[in-house]
Design a protein around this motif. Structure first.
Motif, PDB file in Angstrom:
ATOM      1  N   LEU A  70      29.659  18.898  -0.788  1.00  0.00           N
ATOM      2  CA  LEU A  70      30.474  17.805  -1.303  1.00  0.00           C
ATOM      3  C   LEU A  70      30.131  17.553  -2.763  1.00  0.00           C
ATOM      4  O   LEU A  70      28.988  17.741  -3.183  1.00  0.00           O
ATOM      5  N   LEU A  71      31.134  17.146  -3.524  1.00  0.00           N
ATOM      6  CA  LEU A  71      30.883  16.628  -4.871  1.00  0.00           C
ATOM      7  C   LEU A  71      31.696  15.336  -4.978  1.00  0.00           C
ATOM      8  O   LEU A  71      32.916  15.378  -5.098  1.00  0.00           O
ATOM      9  N   VAL A  72      31.008  14.205  -4.880  1.00  0.00           N
ATOM     10  CA  VAL A  72      31.720  12.935  -4.729  1.00  0.00           C
ATOM     11  C   VAL A  72      31.104  11.858  -5.622  1.00  0.00           C
ATOM     12  O   VAL A  72      30.084  12.095  -6.283  1.00  0.00           O
ATOM     13  N   HIS A  73      31.721  10.692  -5.656  1.00  0.00           N
ATOM     14  CA  HIS A  73      31.187   9.625  -6.497  1.00  0.00           C
ATOM     15  C   HIS A  73      31.256   8.263  -5.827  1.00  0.00           C
ATOM     16  O   HIS A  73      32.154   7.481  -6.052  1.00  0.00           O
ATOM     17  N   ASP A  74      30.336   8.018  -4.957  1.00  0.00           N
ATOM     18  CA  ASP A  74      30.143   6.672  -4.411  1.00  0.00           C
ATOM     19  C   ASP A  74      28.705   6.620  -3.910  1.00  0.00           C
ATOM     20  O   ASP A  74      28.414   7.005  -2.788  1.00  0.00           O
ATOM     21  N   ARG A  75      27.804   6.174  -4.763  1.00  0.00           N
ATOM     22  CA  ARG A  75      26.381   6.278  -4.475  1.00  0.00           C
ATOM     23  C   ARG A  75      26.035   5.648  -3.129  1.00  0.00           C
ATOM     24  O   ARG A  75      25.305   6.239  -2.322  1.00  0.00           O
ATOM     25  N   ALA A  76      26.582   4.468  -2.859  1.00  0.00           N
ATOM     26  CA  ALA A  76      26.252   3.790  -1.601  1.00  0.00           C
ATOM     27  C   ALA A  76      26.709   4.639  -0.411  1.00  0.00           C
ATOM     28  O   ALA A  76      25.962   4.841   0.550  1.00  0.00           O
ATOM     29  N   GLY A  77      27.932   5.153  -0.485  1.00  0.00           N
ATOM     30  CA  GLY A  77      28.465   5.979   0.596  1.00  0.00           C
ATOM     31  C   GLY A  77      27.690   7.281   0.750  1.00  0.00           C
ATOM     32  O   GLY A  77      27.450   7.755   1.864  1.00  0.00           O
ATOM     33  N   GLU A  78      27.267   7.857  -0.394  1.00  0.00           N
ATOM     34  CA  GLU A  78      26.513   9.116  -0.349  1.00  0.00           C
ATOM     35  C   GLU A  78      25.164   8.912   0.334  1.00  0.00           C
ATOM     36  O   GLU A  78      24.749   9.705   1.186  1.00  0.00           O
ATOM     37  N   HIS A 139      38.240   3.358  -5.855  1.00  0.00           N
ATOM     38  CA  HIS A 139      38.665   2.128  -5.179  1.00  0.00           C
ATOM     39  C   HIS A 139      37.448   1.271  -4.813  1.00  0.00           C
ATOM     40  O   HIS A 139      37.444   0.054  -5.019  1.00  0.00           O
ATOM     41  N   ARG A 140      36.390   1.934  -4.305  1.00  0.00           N
ATOM     42  CA  ARG A 140      35.186   1.187  -3.950  1.00  0.00           C
ATOM     43  C   ARG A 140      34.579   0.528  -5.187  1.00  0.00           C
ATOM     44  O   ARG A 140      34.098  -0.613  -5.130  1.00  0.00           O
ATOM     45  N   SER A 141      34.604   1.230  -6.328  1.00  0.00           N
ATOM     46  CA  SER A 141      34.083   0.647  -7.574  1.00  0.00           C
ATOM     47  C   SER A 141      34.928  -0.551  -8.000  1.00  0.00           C
ATOM     48  O   SER A 141      34.410  -1.578  -8.442  1.00  0.00           O
ATOM     49  N   GLU A 142      36.241  -0.390  -7.884  1.00  0.00           N
ATOM     50  CA  GLU A 142      37.152  -1.471  -8.276  1.00  0.00           C
ATOM     51  C   GLU A 142      36.858  -2.732  -7.460  1.00  0.00           C
ATOM     52  O   GLU A 142      36.797  -3.843  -8.015  1.00  0.00           O
ATOM     53  N   LEU A 143      36.662  -2.552  -6.161  1.00  0.00           N
ATOM     54  CA  LEU A 143      36.411  -3.709  -5.303  1.00  0.00           C
ATOM     55  C   LEU A 143      35.100  -4.399  -5.690  1.00  0.00           C
ATOM     56  O   LEU A 143      34.998  -5.637  -5.663  1.00  0.00           O
ATOM     57  N   ARG A 144      34.095  -3.589  -6.103  1.00  0.00           N
ATOM     58  CA  ARG A 144      32.828  -4.194  -6.552  1.00  0.00           C
ATOM     59  C   ARG A 144      33.047  -5.037  -7.814  1.00  0.00           C
ATOM     60  O   ARG A 144      32.443  -6.090  -7.985  1.00  0.00           O
ATOM     61  N   ASP A 185      39.406   6.795 -13.661  1.00  0.00           N
ATOM     62  CA  ASP A 185      38.283   7.545 -14.220  1.00  0.00           C
ATOM     63  C   ASP A 185      38.775   8.227 -15.496  1.00  0.00           C
ATOM     64  O   ASP A 185      39.938   8.615 -15.600  1.00  0.00           O
ATOM     65  N   ARG A 186      37.887   8.362 -16.452  1.00  0.00           N
ATOM     66  CA  ARG A 186      38.303   8.840 -17.761  1.00  0.00           C
ATOM     67  C   ARG A 186      38.882  10.249 -17.693  1.00  0.00           C
ATOM     68  O   ARG A 186      39.807  10.594 -18.429  1.00  0.00           O
ATOM     69  N   GLY A 187      38.336  11.082 -16.775  1.00  0.00           N
ATOM     70  CA  GLY A 187      38.800  12.467 -16.681  1.00  0.00           C
ATOM     71  C   GLY A 187      40.274  12.553 -16.316  1.00  0.00           C
ATOM     72  O   GLY A 187      41.052  13.252 -16.966  1.00  0.00           O
ATOM     73  N   THR A 188      40.665  11.844 -15.270  1.00  0.00           N
ATOM     74  CA  THR A 188      42.060  11.895 -14.847  1.00  0.00           C
ATOM     75  C   THR A 188      42.966  11.300 -15.917  1.00  0.00           C
ATOM     76  O   THR A 188      44.038  11.829 -16.218  1.00  0.00           O
ATOM     77  N   TRP A 189      42.504  10.194 -16.529  1.00  0.00           N
ATOM     78  CA  TRP A 189      43.308   9.557 -17.565  1.00  0.00           C
ATOM     79  C   TRP A 189      43.533  10.510 -18.744  1.00  0.00           C
ATOM     80  O   TRP A 189      44.639  10.633 -19.265  1.00  0.00           O
ATOM     81  N   ALA A 190      42.466  11.221 -19.135  1.00  0.00           N
ATOM     82  CA  ALA A 190      42.566  12.087 -20.311  1.00  0.00           C
ATOM     83  C   ALA A 190      43.573  13.211 -20.098  1.00  0.00           C
ATOM     84  O   ALA A 190      44.245  13.636 -21.038  1.00  0.00           O
ATOM     85  N   SER A 191      43.682  13.706 -18.844  1.00  0.00           N
ATOM     86  CA  SER A 191      44.598  14.817 -18.624  1.00  0.00           C
ATOM     87  C   SER A 191      45.938  14.349 -18.054  1.00  0.00           C
ATOM     88  O   SER A 191      46.798  15.150 -17.750  1.00  0.00           O
ATOM     89  N   PHE A 192      46.126  13.029 -17.939  1.00  0.00           N
ATOM     90  CA  PHE A 192      47.350  12.485 -17.340  1.00  0.00           C
ATOM     91  C   PHE A 192      48.474  12.446 -18.366  1.00  0.00           C
ATOM     92  O   PHE A 192      48.291  12.014 -19.495  1.00  0.00           O
ATOM     93  N   LYS A 206      28.800  -1.344 -19.183  1.00  0.00           N
ATOM     94  CA  LYS A 206      27.789  -0.630 -18.389  1.00  0.00           C
ATOM     95  C   LYS A 206      28.208  -0.466 -16.925  1.00  0.00           C
ATOM     96  O   LYS A 206      27.900   0.534 -16.297  1.00  0.00           O
ATOM     97  N   THR A 207      28.903  -1.473 -16.386  1.00  0.00           N
ATOM     98  CA  THR A 207      29.281  -1.399 -14.968  1.00  0.00           C
ATOM     99  C   THR A 207      30.386  -0.375 -14.723  1.00  0.00           C
ATOM    100  O   THR A 207      30.732  -0.107 -13.591  1.00  0.00           O
ATOM    101  N   LEU A 208      30.932   0.215 -15.782  1.00  0.00           N
ATOM    102  CA  LEU A 208      31.978   1.224 -15.602  1.00  0.00           C
ATOM    103  C   LEU A 208      31.400   2.634 -15.465  1.00  0.00           C
ATOM    104  O   LEU A 208      32.131   3.611 -15.420  1.00  0.00           O
ATOM    105  N   PHE A 209      30.074   2.725 -15.402  1.00  0.00           N
ATOM    106  CA  PHE A 209      29.361   3.979 -15.216  1.00  0.00           C
ATOM    107  C   PHE A 209      29.766   4.609 -13.873  1.00  0.00           C
ATOM    108  O   PHE A 209      29.814   3.938 -12.850  1.00  0.00           O
ATOM    109  N   ASN A 210      30.067   5.902 -13.871  1.00  0.00           N
ATOM    110  CA  ASN A 210      30.614   6.562 -12.681  1.00  0.00           C
ATOM    111  C   ASN A 210      29.872   7.869 -12.385  1.00  0.00           C
ATOM    112  O   ASN A 210      30.260   8.924 -12.860  1.00  0.00           O
TER     113      ASN A 210
END
Lengths: 262, 234
Positions: A70-78, A139-144, A185-192, A206-210
């Motif tokens: 897996l390559l994912v981004h949700d520290r709590a879930g991981e 989505h999980r980050s947004e809710l936080r 996320d900046r990656g999707t936005w940059a190529s959108f 700082k809280t936008l760290f991903n």
């Protein structure tokens, strides 16, 4: 019919060694895998087949043994995934950051503010906000962030807070159509490509760290998991070569992901 | 208007460039949907005929179910096949998840009710018309099935084409069981969904135009073959 089945059987289709990687729409849609995977394949001969879904669904695929890594981004879930024995050897891989996009006219007056304050102002102005609503890492980050801002979107969101239940790209498409705010996320936005009137209003908080993590699916739980080849990928991605490849991925001269494996 | 023009020129550029990646996607779409329709026809045509000609308790229920399953939601079928093929599922050991074979299985489930239900209706109508005659000739049951299927072949072809249309147009099932893996399980419809999510709307629409062109070409070929056959029969 037999011939058709034979023709379509995975063996006849592709002879090469491969692993299945469950990852997120943000990494796939930014084009990062198009950059990394050929390099890895040239070195090891292993094909990496990416199934790009939300982080919640990627973790689910790992739980059922339908992916090898897996390559994912949700520290709590991981951490929960590893603690429950579904995965092993979680490692930091890279990070990028989230940005808040919205109409260039900035109706809620959030440009350049801290993200929690910006979210509070969006809620106060009842300015339209498009949420992923799909249990993804974003989505999980947004809710936080809503929680930090002290806004209960379930109670106060009527009329302006839209839960879309879609990936990052579709959410941006809808946000562009509604002239709504969104966390991306900046990656999707940059190529959108379909941005219309949307632009970045908040970034750099700082809280936008991903941060992204790489996890091996626990081969002890599912017999079919390709442990050795998946481990080779895991080591490469978090090793010097993979890390350099991540740093070398740029869109329009802008680096999108920052390697941080230790 | 501008978007449509951009989509058209994108589609043209893609077709004329013979992009190998593009060709792979087209080939996979045709192979997967073609195989699913073939399997569904081999099972569905006789099944529909037998259902039309045989009276047994519960047939009405079966017919209603079959008709209703013409509208099976692809996402639900995809999910069911996924749970079946998942490594944690009953057929997990076969390693079929995220392969074209899995996609054929899901699409077969979607197409089979269409072929079976429509051919049941065709054969039932023919039986009403020619049943007396066939009975008086003392034709055996398998003979009757074959005769009526052959008699109704042009209507049945339309049923099969309806199945092909369903298979080549759906995205929900192949997305879940195929995973939209680049170069392995990416079809026309999942590629369109992906490009849409990247916000590259002209490319997505361009791919859509190619898909529509492809399905039209298949239908045109079948139509021409049918006409030639009819003419030969006089």
């Amino acid at each position: 019919m037999l011939a058709a089945m034979l023709l379509l059987s995975p063996g006849a289709w592709a002879q090469e060694r491969f692993i299945t990687l469950a990852s997120t729409t943000s990494t796939e849609q930014s084009g990062l895998f198009g950059h990394l995977l050929p390099l890895f394949k040239a070195e090891t001969g292993i094909d990496v087949r990416v199934v790009a879904v939300g982080t919640g669904q990627a973790l689910k695929l790992g739980e059922r043994g339908d992916a090898d890594a897996l390559l994912v981004h949700d520290r709590a879930g991981e951490d929960k995934f590893v603690a429950e024995g579904f995965g092993i050897d979680r490692r930091d891989v890279m990070y990028n950051d989230f940005v808040v996009v919205g109409p260039a006219a900035d109706p809620a007056g959030i440009k350049g503010r801290g993200v929690a304050e910006a979210f509070g102002r969006i809620a106060a102005a009842k300015a339209p906000f498009a949420s992923r609503g799909d249990d993804s890492g974003t989505h999980r980050s947004e809710l936080r962030i809503w929680k930090t801002a002290g806004v209960d979107v379930k109670a106060a969101g009527a009329g302006w807070y839209r839960e879309l239940g879609s990936g990052m790209g579709p959410t941006l498409n809808t946000a562009a159509g509604m002239n709504a705010h969104a966390l991306a996320d900046r990656g999707t936005w940059a190529s959108f490509k379909n941005r219309q009137a949307l632009t970045i209003l908040v970034e750099g908080d700082k809280t936008l760290f991903n941060p992204y993590g790489s996890i091996l699916v626990n081969p002890a739980r599912h017999a079919g998991v390709k442990a050795a080849d998946a481990a080779a990928w895991h080591r490469w991605l978090t090793g010097p070569k993979g890390q350099a490849a991540i740093a070398g991925f740029k869109i329009g001269g802008e680096q999108l992901f920052f390697p941080d494996a230790r | 208007m501008h978007d449509l023009a951009a989509a058209l020129s994108t589609a043209l550029a893609l077709v004329t460039a013979f992009d190998p990646l593009m060709l792979d996607i087209v080939r996979l779409s045709v192979l997967v949907s073609g195989a699913a329709v073939l399997i569904a026809a081999v099972i569905g045509l006789p099944l529909g005929a037998v259902l039309a000609l045989t009276a047994f308790p519960g047939r009405g229920v079966l017919v209603v179910l079959l008709n209703a399953f013409m509208g099976l939601p692809p996402v639900v079928v995809g999910l069911a096949v996924y749970l079946l093929l998942s490594r944690a599922g009953p057929l997990g050991e076969m390693g079929l998840l995220f392969t074209p074979t899995a996609m054929v299985m899901a699409q077969t489930v979607l197409v089979l009710p269409i072929v079976a239900a429509l051919s049941r209706q065709v054969v039932a109508d023919l039986w009403e018309e020619y049943g007396e005659q066939l009975r008086s000739l003392g034709a055996s049951r398998p003979n009757v099935v074959m005769t009526l299927l052959w008699d109704g072949r042009f209507s049945l072809l339309t049923a099969v084409l309806a199945g092909f249309g369903r298979a080549s147009a759906e995205v929900g099932a192949v997305m879940i069981v195929g995973g939209n893996i680049s170069g392995v399980t990416r079809t026309m419809t999942t590629a369109i969904a992906l490009e849409t999510s990247k916000g590259d709307l002209p490319l997505a629409l361009g791919l859509g135009l190619i898909l529509i062109g492809l399905v039209t070409a298949v239908n045109a070929a079948v139509f021409l073959v049918g006409q030639a056959a009819r003419r030969r029969m006089g």
